[in-house]
Write an enzyme that holds these catalytic residues in place. Structure first.
Site, mmCIF file in Angstrom:
data_model
loop_
_atom_site.group_PDB
_atom_site.id
_atom_site.type_symbol
_atom_site.label_atom_id
_atom_site.label_comp_id
_atom_site.label_asym_id
_atom_site.label_seq_id
_atom_site.Cartn_x
_atom_site.Cartn_y
_atom_site.Cartn_z
ATOM 1 N N ARG A 13 0.829 -1.210 0.000
ATOM 2 C CA ARG A 13 0.000 0.000 0.000
ATOM 3 C C ARG A 13 0.861 1.258 0.000
ATOM 4 O O ARG A 13 0.482 2.283 -0.565
ATOM 5 C CB ARG A 13 -0.968 -0.008 1.182
ATOM 6 C CG ARG A 13 -0.292 -0.064 2.543
ATOM 7 C CD ARG A 13 -1.279 -0.009 3.683
ATOM 8 N NE ARG A 13 -0.627 -0.259 4.961
ATOM 9 C CZ ARG A 13 -1.052 0.197 6.120
ATOM 10 N NH1 ARG A 13 -2.159 0.921 6.179
ATOM 11 N NH2 ARG A 13 -0.411 -0.082 7.235
ATOM 12 N N SER A 40 -4.642 4.962 5.802
ATOM 13 C CA SER A 40 -4.547 3.539 5.484
ATOM 14 C C SER A 40 -4.149 3.310 4.035
ATOM 15 O O SER A 40 -3.479 2.328 3.712
ATOM 16 C CB SER A 40 -5.882 2.843 5.765
ATOM 17 O OG SER A 40 -6.170 2.833 7.147
ATOM 18 N N GLU A 61 -18.821 5.291 0.318
ATOM 19 C CA GLU A 61 -18.111 4.716 -0.829
ATOM 20 C C GLU A 61 -18.896 4.823 -2.137
ATOM 21 O O GLU A 61 -18.318 5.081 -3.199
ATOM 22 C CB GLU A 61 -17.750 3.258 -0.552
ATOM 23 C CG GLU A 61 -16.704 3.044 0.503
ATOM 24 C CD GLU A 61 -17.243 3.032 1.929
ATOM 25 O OE1 GLU A 61 -16.452 2.825 2.867
ATOM 26 O OE2 GLU A 61 -18.477 3.229 2.104
ATOM 27 N N PHE A 86 -14.572 -2.763 0.616
ATOM 28 C CA PHE A 86 -15.479 -1.628 0.516
ATOM 29 C C PHE A 86 -15.612 -1.092 -0.909
ATOM 30 O O PHE A 86 -16.634 -0.491 -1.252
ATOM 31 C CB PHE A 86 -15.026 -0.493 1.439
ATOM 32 C CG PHE A 86 -14.923 -0.893 2.889
ATOM 33 C CD1 PHE A 86 -15.642 -1.969 3.390
ATOM 34 C CD2 PHE A 86 -14.097 -0.196 3.751
ATOM 35 C CE1 PHE A 86 -15.552 -2.343 4.725
ATOM 36 C CE2 PHE A 86 -13.998 -0.557 5.090
ATOM 37 C CZ PHE A 86 -14.720 -1.627 5.579
ATOM 38 N N HIS A 112 -5.595 -3.517 1.733
ATOM 39 C CA HIS A 112 -6.049 -4.466 2.750
ATOM 40 C C HIS A 112 -6.805 -5.639 2.122
ATOM 41 O O HIS A 112 -7.808 -6.116 2.649
ATOM 42 C CB HIS A 112 -6.920 -3.768 3.789
ATOM 43 C CG HIS A 112 -6.190 -2.730 4.597
ATOM 44 N ND1 HIS A 112 -5.541 -1.672 4.010
ATOM 45 C CD2 HIS A 112 -6.000 -2.594 5.929
ATOM 46 C CE1 HIS A 112 -4.986 -0.910 4.954
ATOM 47 N NE2 HIS A 112 -5.245 -1.461 6.134
ATOM 48 N N ASP A 120 -7.963 -8.187 11.481
ATOM 49 C CA ASP A 120 -9.279 -7.575 11.270
ATOM 50 C C ASP A 120 -10.367 -8.609 11.003
ATOM 51 O O ASP A 120 -11.557 -8.313 11.127
ATOM 52 C CB ASP A 120 -9.221 -6.578 10.115
ATOM 53 C CG ASP A 120 -8.547 -5.276 10.514
ATOM 54 O OD1 ASP A 120 -7.874 -5.266 11.556
ATOM 55 O OD2 ASP A 120 -8.682 -4.282 9.790
ATOM 56 N N ARG A 170 -1.806 -4.802 3.231
ATOM 57 C CA ARG A 170 -1.337 -4.078 4.406
ATOM 58 C C ARG A 170 0.013 -4.544 4.938
ATOM 59 O O ARG A 170 0.819 -3.711 5.353
ATOM 60 C CB ARG A 170 -2.380 -4.165 5.534
ATOM 61 C CG ARG A 170 -1.936 -3.434 6.793
ATOM 62 C CD ARG A 170 -3.033 -3.316 7.818
ATOM 63 N NE ARG A 170 -3.341 -4.568 8.480
ATOM 64 C CZ ARG A 170 -4.201 -4.670 9.498
ATOM 65 N NH1 ARG A 170 -4.849 -3.601 9.926
ATOM 66 N NH2 ARG A 170 -4.438 -5.832 10.055
#
Length: 317
Positions: A13, A40, A61, A86, A112, A120, A170
């Site tokens: 990322r 992020s 989004e 998302f 991610h 997560d 990530r």
């Protein structure tokens, strides 16, 4: 066998963040939008240098996708950034109708992704995102393997005219590709030439494929390793050339079995030259909470399982 050196683990990322900034400096049409995930997605540097070209959309989004499509119509090159879950599952209708169907010049930057999101857990660990994006007409799907390639893929995506889905993660992973190597969309890289088996991989599994090839070499097995960073459009020539030589393939990806790189490769071979294929993927499972390394091992997404798959497919020749 060619040896690849990890120059220092970095998260992919961050490669996107550096690539986005470079793309923004090179072309004033590049704009960036995010849904409350600037940090992020490593968009901080772009936002600081080009505040007038950065839009914080908040946790909205669907609105972000629509805004990006509108900006593309005006001639801008929008990058929208959020977690992979998302910007695929949550907003699939908007991506389909406003980006893919409209052939909008929107770049979907998804961080991610995959099981390596780790702690997560399953709700955020999307393992089906590439299948969703591959199914959309006009959509390019890219899953680069390390920091450097993610940076260079981001720059290439900015230059490409049309929708692009750019997938990265990530955790810090080995960084081993050349720093400023041009990324060519739709072109695979043969990282190691071999004659007994072909290992095709994308994303985090490319390094694991190289480690598997080293282990196989110690056992007298010559493995060809191909980095298929562009999952769509597929580099069919590279696959068919290698398959004609080794007559056995393994496809490794941090993605579920349905609709990913493995099924894309298998479909090509079924239509052309049927060839034995083994798959290393997340099977038909959701993720769970755990460290990235522990989850990769538990789900069989590591060098050991790639090597085992290679031996299994060689026996099927």
């Amino acid at each position: 066998m060619k040896k690849y050196i990890d120059t220092g683990k970095k998260d992919t990322r961050s490669g996107f963040g550096v690539g986005l900034l470079e793309a923004g400096r090179a072309d004033s049409r590049v704009v960036a939008l995010t849904a409350d995930l600037k940090g992020s997605l490593k968009m901080d540097a772009f936002a600081a240098e080009f505040p007038e070209r950065f839009i914080q959309c908040g946790i909205a989004e669907a609105n972000m996708v629509g805004a990006a499509a509108g900006l593309a119509i005006t001639g801008k090159i929008p990058f929208i950034g959020s977690f992979a879950e998302f910007v695929t599952g949550r907003v699939y209708d908007q991506v389909r109708q406003e980006v893919s169907y409209g052939k909008a010049n929107v770049k979907i930057a998804s961080s991610h992704a995959g099981i390596t999101l780790g702690e997560d857990g399953a709700t955020h660990q999307t393992m089906e995102d590439m299948a969703l994006m591959r199914a959309l007409p006009e959509m390019v799907v890219i899953n680069p393997c390390d920091f450097n390639q993610t940076k260079n893929a981001t720059i290439a995506a900015a230059k490409y005219v049309g929708p692009v889905y750019l997938r990265f993660g990530r955790p810090s992973v080995p960084n081993f590709t050349p720093e400023n190597e041009e990324f060519v969309i739709g072109k695979a890289q043969v990282l190691n030439e071999g004659k007994d088996v072909t290992i095709i991989a994308c994303g985090h599994l490319v390094w694991e494929a190289l480690q598997a090839a080293e282990a196989l070499e110690a056992e007298g097995i010559s493995a060809e390793v191909i980095n298929m960073a562009t999952v769509k459009p597929l580099d069919e020539e590279a696959i068919l050339t290698s398959a004609a030589k080794t007559k056995a393939l393994v496809v490794a990806e941090e993605h579920n079995m349905a609709g990913g790189l493995g099924e894309a490769v298998a479909g090509l071979l079924a239509r052309t030259v049927p060839t034995p294929v083994e798959f290393v993927n997340g099977k038909d499972l959701f993720g769970q909470s755990g460290t990235p390394s522990a989850l990769m091992a538990q789900y069989g997404l590591d060098a050991q399982h790639v090597a085992e798959a290679a031996k299994k497919v060689i026996a099927r020749k």
